[in-house]
Design a protein around this motif. Structure first.
Motif: not given
Length: 131
Positions: A47-51, A69-71, A61-63, A56-59
């Motif tokens: 679930g955390v990896a899928a945050l 999440v990766s940190v 914010g997505f980045g 998806h609508a805000r590139p």
């Protein structure tokens, strides 16, 4: 006069994040039936990896979400290794690949990143199925 089109996250990026969240679940769910009590831990981690999918609508914010999440996920793969969370290490790599897999900005690099992310999932699943 042209209306500015909303530019969301490319489907390749969305798919890589989806793979990052779901690929480790297949081995972890099968291991949970063998007496390992890790299913709830695996689902929370997925679930955390899928945050990033929520943004998806805000590139931009997505980045940023991928970065955060990766940190968090990278040290968790080592701390939770005894509980099987090491399977989320390829997910960290897939998240990093998803951040740059936008063919609208870098067509050649995006194809390479997408293929690399798909290959990571194939390797994880092939390794699991060969056991």
């Amino acid at each position: 006069m042209q209306a500015a089109a909303r530019e969301g996250v490319h489907p390749w990026q969305f798919g890589l994040v989806l793979l990052a969240a779901t690929t480790p679940l297949i081995p972890l769910i099968s291991w949970s039936g063998q007496g390992y009590d890790i299913l709830s831990l695996a689902l929370v981690t997925a679930g955390v990896a899928a945050l990033p999918l929520l943004l998806h609508a805000r590139p931009s914010g997505f980045g940023w979400c991928i970065a955060v999440v990766s940190v968090l996920l990278l040290p968790w793969t080592f701390v939770g290794a005894m509980a099987g969370m090491f399977l989320f290490f390829p997910s960290v790599l897939q998240l990093w690949l998803a951040a740059g897999a936008d063919p609208r900005r870098r067509p050649t690099a995006a194809k390479a990143m997408t293929v690399a992310g798909l290959l990571l999932s194939v390797v994880v699943l092939a390794r699991f199925l060969s056991e």
